[in-house]
Design an enzyme around this catalytic site. Structure first.
Site, short mmCIF file in Angstrom:
data_model
loop_
_atom_site.label_atom_id
_atom_site.label_comp_id
_atom_site.label_asym_id
_atom_site.label_seq_id
_atom_site.Cartn_x
_atom_site.Cartn_y
_atom_site.Cartn_z
N ASP A 141 46.03 102.71 107.17
CA ASP A 141 44.62 102.89 106.83
C ASP A 141 44.04 101.53 106.47
O ASP A 141 44.70 100.76 105.78
CB ASP A 141 44.49 103.84 105.62
CG ASP A 141 43.33 104.80 105.79
OD1 ASP A 141 42.31 104.39 106.35
OD2 ASP A 141 43.46 105.96 105.35
N HIS A 176 36.38 97.68 109.58
CA HIS A 176 36.70 98.66 108.53
C HIS A 176 38.12 99.20 108.66
O HIS A 176 38.63 99.79 107.72
CB HIS A 176 35.70 99.81 108.58
CG HIS A 176 34.32 99.41 108.12
ND1 HIS A 176 33.84 99.70 106.87
CD2 HIS A 176 33.34 98.71 108.73
CE1 HIS A 176 32.62 99.21 106.73
NE2 HIS A 176 32.29 98.60 107.85
P1 ADP Z 1 38.25 107.49 106.98
O1 ADP Z 1 37.09 106.54 106.97
O2 ADP Z 1 39.37 107.08 107.90
O3 ADP Z 1 37.87 108.92 107.21
P2 ADP Z 1 38.38 107.00 104.08
O4 ADP Z 1 39.31 107.60 103.07
O5 ADP Z 1 38.24 105.53 103.98
O6 ADP Z 1 38.91 107.46 105.51
O7 ADP Z 1 36.93 107.63 103.92
C1 ADP Z 1 36.73 109.01 104.04
C2 ADP Z 1 35.41 109.41 103.38
O8 ADP Z 1 35.08 110.74 103.80
C3 ADP Z 1 35.51 109.42 101.87
O9 ADP Z 1 34.32 108.92 101.31
C4 ADP Z 1 35.70 110.91 101.55
O10 ADP Z 1 35.17 111.30 100.30
C5 ADP Z 1 34.97 111.59 102.67
N1 ADP Z 1 35.61 112.90 102.98
C6 ADP Z 1 36.87 113.09 103.40
N2 ADP Z 1 37.13 114.43 103.53
C7 ADP Z 1 36.02 115.08 103.17
C8 ADP Z 1 35.65 116.46 103.06
N3 ADP Z 1 36.49 117.46 103.34
N4 ADP Z 1 34.40 116.76 102.65
C9 ADP Z 1 33.54 115.76 102.36
N5 ADP Z 1 33.83 114.44 102.43
C10 ADP Z 1 35.05 114.09 102.83
#
Ligand code: ADP
Length: 457
Positions: free
Chosen positions: A363, A154
């Site tokens: 990322d 991922h």
């Molecule tokens: P990573 O897996 O590195 O954290 P991604 O952008 O691929 O980055 O995925 C992050 C996920 O977490 C997304 O689905 C996003 O909506 C969720 N997310 C990020 N910040 C928050 C938050 N403050 N509250 C709820 N969900 C969150």
């Protein structure tokens, strides 16, 4: 149809609230073919690792395993989060290499294999997820498992020279050839992996996605850019305007444009660089004074790791510094919030935003970028400012692509986004949304599983 076995560090149990896109997609795949989901229970046991818990729901068996404190520290907090995470995000400077945590990582993978081997039948299809479990196939094969084994990474795969900076890298990354199929987020990740196999493993790229190891073993590697549940998310966003927190945010803006960033508090997300760029935007674009509010939502993550605590302190200071230098009595340029929100609320926040700021230093994909796009109002979509170092940049050609290290460039892209006419925003949004809907999370999992199912053993 073959039975599916999913393996991941964490398991989304049926009664948990883990209803993210990936969990939903894997659950749907397991429902279609019947199957088993295996992984760590999330529990740190007092004694030894290895106690299993079983539950069945909707024809899916869930088997989870407890880890001892020592294994949790070594495998998860240690090798996975302090060594592999920075390494895979191109941050050799932050890699904390330790032979003991590497041994714990290997030991937990061996323990997973020992328990899992008893559950797997020859005709099963096994799909293993992410950097916590790189050597799992090798451990399963040692225990006589003959089923098809697939792996999806991922996070990014960095350049071969970075991987080679990890002592004994071949023990972890050489083990990937025990899979039948290795999946990456983008073609660039795949190319860097192919370089690694050629340059550091003496292997060959045999063509048509096939790789050959020095000892003659063949396996496949391919790119499968992960998607989101675009349709579901768009519906969620449309209804989110009724959520009280969304209404309150809208009212608080007093007609100003909102720029939003939503990221786990992680150094890969480029948050200090983004704050710096927003400060440069305020300095370089005087005419925008008082017109844009930047909301950064950054839930605290991995608080047990020192580099994450240091990042948190740095951002708190930086937000105060920008506001101290630029705020008016009735306008605070930066709002910085360290909490999580229900997905529905977040989609409402995205929808009311004029600008999405997604500027990671590295990322694998960045799902927030895709969620931001899917949540927009088709008539009045916001503009996306997106890092060229996010996997999503390969697909989202309608974004304003920036280099996150170039703060003036990002500052000017923010200004371009604020001033962008609605016709241009619509054109850009339509091309991005078409891609996101075309290859959504379900297309992604079908593509991977069909490719794995078609591999000859
Ligand atoms: P990573 O897996 O590195 O954290 P991604 O952008 O691929 O980055 O995925 C992050 C996920 O977490 C997304 O689905 C996003 O909506 C969720 N997310 C990020 N910040 C928050 C938050 N403050 N509250 C709820 N969900 C969150």
């Amino acid at each position: 149809m073959s039975r599916l076995v999913v393996v991941s560090n964490r398991v989304a149990l049926p009664d948990s609230n883990q209803n993210g896109g990936l969990a939903t997609a894997l659950d749907a795949a397991l429902k279609e073919s019947g199957g088993l989901w295996f992984g760590w229970s999330g529990k740190v046991a007092r004694g030894h690792s290895g106690e299993l818990h079983r539950t069945t729901s909707n024809g899916i068996d869930y088997v989870t395993i407890d880890l001892s404190r020592e294994d949790y520290e070594g495998y998860y907090n240690g090798f996975a989060n302090r060594t592999l995470w920075p390494l895979l995000h191109f941050r050799l400077d932050l890699v904390d290499y330790n032979a003991m945590t590497q041994a714990a990582y290997r030991g937990v993978n061996a323990l997973f294999a020992e328990k899992l081997a008893k559950e797997i039948r020859d005709e099963d299809i096994v799909w293993i997820h992410d950097y916590h479990l790189l050597p799992l196939a090798q451990e399963l094969r040692r225990r006589g498992v003959r089923a098809r084994l697939g792996f999806f990474l991922h996070v990014p795969f960095p350049s071969a020279d970075i991987i080679a900076g990890l002592p004994h890298h071949e023990k972890t990354f050489g083990a990937l050839s025990a899979y039948d199929l290795v999946g990456f987020q983008t073609e660039r990740d795949l190319e860097r992996f192919q370089d690694y196999i050629r340059l550091f493993r003496g292997g060959q790229v045999a063509g048509r996605g096939e790789l050959r190891e020095q000892d003659g073993r063949r396996f496949r590697a391919s790119a499968f850019p992960i998607g989101i549940d675009a349709g579901g998310l768009a519906r969620l966003a449309q209804n989110a305007v009724r959520i009280p927190a969304v209404k309150r945010l809208q009212a608080s803006l007093n007609g100003r444009a909102l720029a939003i960033g939503v990221d786990r508090l992680d150094y890969s997300k480029g948050l200090p660089e983004r704050f710096r760029a927003f400060e440069r935007f305020l300095e370089r674009h005087d005419d925008q004074h008082g017109r844009v509010t930047y909301l950064q939502i950054a839930p605290v993550s991995r608080g047990g790791v020192a580099s994450y605590r240091a990042l948190r302190r740095e951002l708190e200071q930086y937000a105060g510094h920008i506001n101290g230098g630029h705020a008016d009595p009735e306008w605070t340029p930066v709002r910085y919030v360290n909490r999580t929100y229900p997905h529905a609320t977040l989609t409402g926040f995205y929808r009311m935003s004029r600008i999405g700021l997604v500027t990671p230093l590295r990322d694998g994909m960045n799902l927030v970028a895709k969620e931001f796009v899917a949540a927009q109002d088709p008539e009045q979509p916001g503009a996306l400012v997106l890092s060229i170092f996010a996997g999503a940049a390969r697909e989202l050609d309608g974004a304003l692509l920036i280099n996150p290290f170039d703060s003036d460039g990002v500052a000017d892209a923010i200004a371009t986004a604020v001033k962008m006419p609605v016709e241009e925003r619509r054109d850009r949004w339509q091309s991005m949304m078409a891609r996101i809907c075309d290859y959504d999370i379900h297309a992604w999992r079908r593509d991977f599983l069909q490719t794995l199912g078609a591999v000859e053993r």
